[in-house]
Scaffold this active site. Structure first.
Site, PDB file in Angstrom:
ATOM      1  N   ASP A 504     -10.965 -47.448  18.942  1.00 10.79           N
ATOM      2  CA  ASP A 504     -10.634 -47.152  20.155  1.00 10.79           C
ATOM      3  C   ASP A 504     -10.804 -45.537  20.495  1.00 10.79           C
ATOM      4  O   ASP A 504      -9.801 -44.860  20.058  1.00 10.79           O
ATOM      5  CB  ASP A 504      -9.529 -47.705  20.754  1.00 10.79           C
ATOM      6  CG  ASP A 504      -9.482 -47.230  22.293  1.00 10.79           C
ATOM      7  OD1 ASP A 504      -9.932 -46.465  22.798  1.00 10.79           O
ATOM      8  OD2 ASP A 504      -8.400 -48.171  22.881  1.00 10.79           O
ATOM      9  N   HIS A 505     -12.052 -45.209  20.689  1.00 12.17           N
ATOM     10  CA  HIS A 505     -12.049 -43.709  20.814  1.00 12.17           C
ATOM     11  C   HIS A 505     -11.245 -42.888  21.799  1.00 12.17           C
ATOM     12  O   HIS A 505     -11.255 -41.689  21.770  1.00 12.17           O
ATOM     13  CB  HIS A 505     -13.698 -43.568  21.098  1.00 12.17           C
ATOM     14  CG  HIS A 505     -14.190 -42.294  20.495  1.00 12.17           C
ATOM     15  ND1 HIS A 505     -13.276 -41.264  19.996  1.00 12.17           N
ATOM     16  CD2 HIS A 505     -15.358 -41.709  20.188  1.00 12.17           C
ATOM     17  CE1 HIS A 505     -14.158 -40.126  19.541  1.00 12.17           C
ATOM     18  NE2 HIS A 505     -15.178 -40.370  19.652  1.00 12.17           N
TER      19      HIS A 505
END
Ligand code: CAO
Length: 532
Positions: A504-505
């Protein structure tokens, strides 16, 4: 502050039309060109736009009222002096298109029995090229005179092209998305009524209108360039351009929406109710999950079979859509040299294992993951509901994706930080067995903090696993293979294990992900690191 009366524009010969929608309320602030009232005859729908930006001071008509050209419908207040909607002094685009469409309808005669005719694009009232946004019928369909054959849209108007007579549709000469101009042939049909000449000729006929009802042209305020591609649809849709645009914006196939307007016309409120209804349905069916499948009738092209999805596949689909659509995810690829690990696993280790225990590379990967999660705690975290805090979990529960005949299940190895390689081997085999035998309790799949998806026993060089919300990362493992690796002097054959880390950036930066993946590779490359 000046007051302006908005009136019904020139209706091009139609005496009366019905007010079918009032899109504003008293006190509303409106933009110039914003739709304020929708009018409809039995053939045409017309949106009356605000002639200027301002405030709605009074609404002078009600839904159901019959109005004519020049009837005052709304009073508006504007701070700046504006032009009034004088229907007779200037021709609006709507007027031009209404008139053009009217000419076209009047000019098109009926066709001879069983004669083949070409249906052409009518006079577009100055518009160069318009887009085909809907093919309303299927080739071979029986057609009544005036049935809509297709729908064209310019930046100002939507126009249904009606069949010039009853008969049968032989072919469309255009597809959805094509740009067409006046005179272009759009369809061929065979007519079954008494007639004088085909439509292709009739379109040049300037005889005075016999039929004064226009085909449905309506104004829209947004340029066509800003409208996303129309969903293709073979069903007939009775809706104005603003409703069609709303449908496109929300990804709604209007053929699935029931219209509650006059003559079942689809209103904006119908589209909104449709979306609301879809969102509120129980959380089981695929359509309720935002899993948008196809409404296309594939049986038109060949034999088909409909097989219902089981519960596991439906829930998986829901979770996948949820994770995929809410998490901005990136995948980092790396590979670990597991030559030494495999030599140990197949050699010394095999002789020391308890009876019946089988250890695959997965057990080592699980161990490496726990150690990496302890070193990089953000990979073992979750974002809180409003995205303002990161919740660091001080427990380590590893989910393992398991392929079962019914679909994908993810049992969880709890307290993974307290377990060794043999524990991992035994527990993963036990959980995978239970998952395949449908003996996994519900809580056996809950509480995971990180997931491993191993396709190593099957093959492949890399893949992009989907992060399972609310977790923030997942490790994909592909099949190890011998690769030539440069050791500084020469190429050496090494057994390389490919890994794919999706993350999850919002929570994890690319550099952190690269370090995390590298760390796992280091641990797997030399199992002694796992003791540290
Ligand atoms: N590279 C090379 N060989 C590998 C390997 C790898 N990365 N991982 C496993 N193998 C070998 C094993 O050693 C075993 O070899 P032997 O039969 O010679 O002993 C063989 O492949 C089969 O392993 P396995 O798949 O039975 O066991 P596992 O511990 O590796 O995996 C499990 C267990 C449950 C993860 C697996 O059976 C499974 O279901 N995988 C599918 C997961 C899945 O569908 N993921 C996709 C989810 S969507 O993101």
């Amino acid at each position: 502050m000046s007051q302006t009366q908005v009136t019904v524009p020139d209706l091009g010969g139609i005496e009366e039309v019905e007010v079918i929608e009032i899109s504003i309320s008293v006190g509303d602030t409106v933009e110039a060109e914003q739709e304020i009232i929708v009018l409809e005859s039995d053939k045409a729908t017309m949106e009356v736009p605000a002639p200027m930006a301002g405030t709605v001071a009074a609404i002078l008509v009600s839904v159901g009222d019959k109005v004519s050209s020049g009837t005052p419908v709304v009073e508006m207040e504007s701070a700046v002096e504006q032009r009034t909607a004088e229907p007779d002094t200037k021709k609006t685009t709507t007027d031009v298109v209404v008139e053009a469409a009217q000419e076209k309808v009047s000019a098109e005669p009926e066709v001879a029995p069983d004669s083949e005719v070409e249906v052409c694009v009518p006079d577009l009232g100055g518009a160069d090229a318009v887009e085909v946004i809907e093919l309303s019928l299927k080739v071979g369909d029986a057609v009544e005179a005036e049935d809509s054959l297709l729908v064209l849209e310019s930046d100002k108007a939507t126009m249904e092209i009606p069949a010039p007579s009853s008969g049968k549709l032989l072919a469309y000469s255009v597809s959805v998305g094509d740009k067409v101009s006046e005179g272009d042939v759009i369809a061929r049909m065979v007519g079954q009524q008494n007639a004088s000449k085909p439509a292709a000729e009739a379109k040049q006929d300037n005889a005075p209108p016999a039929n004064t009802e226009p085909v449905p042209p309506t104004t829209i305020s947004k340029p066509i360039e800003s409208i996303p591609a129309a969903p293709t649809s073979s069903g007939k849709v009775h809706a104005g351009p603003a409703v069609r645009q709303l449908g496109r914006e929300l990804g709604v196939d209007l053929t699935l929406v029931s219209g509650t307007g006059p003559r079942n016309r689809i209103l904006k409120s119908d589209v909104q109710a449709f979306v609301k209804n879809r969102l509120q349905q129980p959380s089981s069916g695929a359509q309720t999950m935002g899993v948008v499948g196809s409404s296309e009738d594939f049986s038109r092209f060949g034999a088909i079979e409909n097989v219902p999805l089981n519960k596991i596949k439906q829930v998986t689909a829901k979770n996948m859509v949820q994770s995929w659509s809410t998490i901005p995810q990136v995948t980092q690829f790396d590979s670990a040299d597991i030559t030494q690990l495999e030599a140990y696993r197949k050699g010394d280790m095999a002789t020391m294992l308890p009876e019946g225990v089988k250890v695959s590379p997965l057990a080592f990967v699980l161990k490496a993951c726990v150690l990496a999660l302890q070193k990089f705690p953000q990979f073992n975290s979750s974002l809180n509901a409003d995205g303002s805090e990161l919740i660091f979990k001080q427990f380590y529960n590893l989910g393992i994706a398991v392929e079962t005949p019914d679909g994908l299940l993810v049992p969880v190895i709890k307290e993974a930080d307290k377990k060794g390689i043999i524990d991992f081997a035994q527990e993963s085999a036990e959980l995978a067995g239970k998952a395949r035998d449908k003996k996994l309790p519900m809580d056996g799949m809950m509480g995971g903090t990180f997931t491993i998806s191993s396709l190593g026993g099957i093959g492949g060089t890399a893949f992009t696993p989907i992060v399972s919300a609310p977790q923030v990362a997942i490790l994909g493992v592909s099949k190890a293979s011998m690769q030539p690796v440069w050791n500084g002097n020469s190429f050496e054959p090494r057994l390389m294990l490919p890994i794919s880390l999706s993350y999850d950036h919002r929570v994890i930066d690319g550099a952190e992900a690269a370090r995390f993946a590298r760390y796992i590779c280091q641990l797997l490359s030399d199992t002694r690191h796992m003791l540290l």
